[in-house]
Design a protein around this motif. Structure first.
Motif, short mmCIF file in Angstrom:
data_model
loop_
_atom_site.label_atom_id
_atom_site.label_comp_id
_atom_site.label_asym_id
_atom_site.label_seq_id
_atom_site.Cartn_x
_atom_site.Cartn_y
_atom_site.Cartn_z
N SER A 128 -7.64 -5.76 49.72
CA SER A 128 -6.45 -6.72 49.95
C SER A 128 -5.63 -6.52 48.85
CB SER A 128 -7.09 -8.00 50.00
OG SER A 128 -8.00 -8.19 51.08
N LEU A 129 -5.29 -5.23 48.41
CA LEU A 129 -4.19 -5.16 47.11
C LEU A 129 -2.84 -5.63 47.62
CD1 LEU A 129 -5.59 -1.84 46.25
CD2 LEU A 129 -5.14 -3.66 44.69
N LYS A 130 -2.10 -6.36 46.57
CA LYS A 130 -1.00 -6.71 46.76
C LYS A 130 -0.05 -5.95 45.79
CE LYS A 130 -2.93 -11.52 47.01
NZ LYS A 130 -3.02 -12.77 46.50
N PRO A 131 1.29 -6.21 46.14
CA PRO A 131 2.38 -5.34 45.23
C PRO A 131 2.17 -6.02 43.85
CG PRO A 131 3.39 -6.07 47.19
CD PRO A 131 2.11 -6.58 47.26
N GLU A 132 1.81 -7.05 43.57
CA GLU A 132 1.81 -7.67 42.08
C GLU A 132 0.41 -7.12 41.46
OE1 GLU A 132 2.13 -9.40 44.93
OE2 GLU A 132 0.90 -11.36 44.66
N ASP A 133 -0.20 -6.35 42.12
CA ASP A 133 -1.37 -5.67 41.49
C ASP A 133 -1.10 -4.38 40.80
OD1 ASP A 133 -3.43 -6.94 44.28
OD2 ASP A 133 -3.61 -7.64 42.28
N THR A 134 0.16 -3.95 41.17
CA THR A 134 0.68 -2.78 40.63
C THR A 134 0.83 -2.92 38.88
OG1 THR A 134 1.98 -2.26 42.47
CG2 THR A 134 2.80 -1.44 40.27
N ALA A 135 0.08 -1.86 38.43
CA ALA A 135 -0.26 -1.96 37.05
C ALA A 135 -0.81 -0.57 36.71
CB ALA A 135 -0.78 -3.02 36.18
N MET A 136 -0.80 -0.18 35.27
CA MET A 136 -1.73 0.50 34.40
C MET A 136 -3.26 0.03 34.50
SD MET A 136 -1.95 3.74 33.65
CE MET A 136 -0.44 4.35 33.25
N TYR A 137 -4.29 0.43 34.85
CA TYR A 137 -5.42 -0.23 34.80
C TYR A 137 -6.30 0.91 33.88
CZ TYR A 137 -4.59 -3.21 38.70
OH TYR A 137 -4.29 -4.17 39.62
N SER A 138 -6.74 0.06 32.81
CA SER A 138 -7.46 0.53 31.71
C SER A 138 -9.04 0.01 31.76
CB SER A 138 -7.07 0.24 30.45
OG SER A 138 -5.59 1.06 30.54
N CYS A 139 -9.94 0.76 31.45
CA CYS A 139 -11.39 0.23 31.24
C CYS A 139 -11.34 0.19 29.73
CB CYS A 139 -12.23 0.88 31.89
SG CYS A 139 -12.70 2.65 31.15
N ALA A 140 -12.49 -0.60 29.25
CA ALA A 140 -12.55 -0.87 27.81
C ALA A 140 -14.28 -1.34 27.71
CB ALA A 140 -11.91 -2.08 27.23
N ALA A 141 -14.68 -1.02 26.56
CA ALA A 141 -16.18 -1.19 26.30
C ALA A 141 -16.56 -1.54 24.95
CB ALA A 141 -16.93 0.17 26.74
N ASP A 142 -17.56 -2.05 24.74
CA ASP A 142 -18.38 -2.39 23.56
C ASP A 142 -19.91 -2.06 23.42
OD1 ASP A 142 -18.84 -5.11 21.50
OD2 ASP A 142 -18.24 -2.96 20.77
N VAL A 143 -20.20 -1.65 22.50
CA VAL A 143 -21.65 -1.17 22.52
C VAL A 143 -22.55 -2.38 21.69
CG1 VAL A 143 -21.06 1.17 22.55
CG2 VAL A 143 -21.44 0.16 20.33
N ARG A 144 -21.89 -3.31 21.13
CA ARG A 144 -22.75 -4.34 20.39
C ARG A 144 -22.49 -5.55 20.96
NH1 ARG A 144 -20.43 -3.37 14.31
NH2 ARG A 144 -21.02 -0.83 14.16
N GLN A 145 -21.70 -6.22 21.72
CA GLN A 145 -21.66 -7.52 22.29
C GLN A 145 -22.41 -7.56 23.45
OE1 GLN A 145 -17.73 -9.39 21.35
NE2 GLN A 145 -17.26 -7.59 21.08
N TRP A 146 -23.14 -8.57 23.95
CA TRP A 146 -23.80 -8.67 25.00
C TRP A 146 -23.28 -9.46 26.30
CZ3 TRP A 146 -27.70 -5.92 26.11
CH2 TRP A 146 -28.60 -5.98 27.38
N MET A 147 -22.22 -10.32 25.95
CA MET A 147 -21.49 -11.38 26.84
C MET A 147 -20.23 -10.96 26.93
SD MET A 147 -23.23 -14.87 26.55
CE MET A 147 -22.57 -15.73 27.78
N CYS A 148 -19.63 -10.77 27.98
CA CYS A 148 -18.13 -10.15 28.10
C CYS A 148 -17.20 -11.55 28.43
CB CYS A 148 -17.91 -9.24 29.16
SG CYS A 148 -17.89 -10.15 30.98
N GLU A 149 -15.94 -11.39 27.99
CA GLU A 149 -14.85 -11.94 28.24
C GLU A 149 -13.64 -11.16 28.61
OE1 GLU A 149 -16.30 -15.39 24.74
OE2 GLU A 149 -14.23 -14.99 25.23
#
Length: 121
Positions: free
Chosen positions: A81-102
């Motif tokens: 259900s994509l919307k025009p306002e979803d238009t953007a550059m999407y990036s993934c990110a990661a960490d190898v130490r922390q356990w809970m994400c925000e």
């Protein structure tokens, strides 16, 4: 040095679907998807932690689903259900130490190069 490579972006009409992938070069604990539209700040979209618990931005709840395949070290974002306002550059990110994400970009030391998502009305 952990490397992240996104794929799956593209152009789609409103109400369409896309699936983004992010391949990590090694083990990760928390991972997230972020997006940035021209002239706007980077915002968190969704994240997943070491126990496979996920969090979503209010703007995408019920439309986007984050998942992770630990065997393949790959993160996914299924977008419906994509919307025009979803238009953007999407990036993934990661960490190898922390356990809970925000959904805070500052939590993540490793970033991919991004993949463009364009939704037309």
């Amino acid at each position: 040095q952990l490397q992240l490579v996104e794929s799956g972006g593209g152009s789609v009409q409103a109400e369409g679907s896309l699936r983004l992938s992010c391949a990590a070069s090694g083990h990760t604990r928390i991972m997230g998807w972020f997006r940035q539209a021209p002239g706007k700040e980077r915002e968190g979209v969704a994240c997943i932690d070491g126990d496979m618990r996920s969090s979503y931005a209010d703007s995408v709840k019920g439309r986007f689903t984050i998942s992770k395949d630990n065997a393949k070290n790959t993160l996914y974002l299924h977008m419906d259900s994509l919307k025009p306002e979803d238009t953007a550059m999407y990036s993934c990110a990661a960490d190898v130490r922390q356990w809970m994400c925000e959904l805070r970009p500052s939590m993540y030391p490793y970033w991919g190069q991004g993949t463009q998502v364009t939704v037309s009305s």
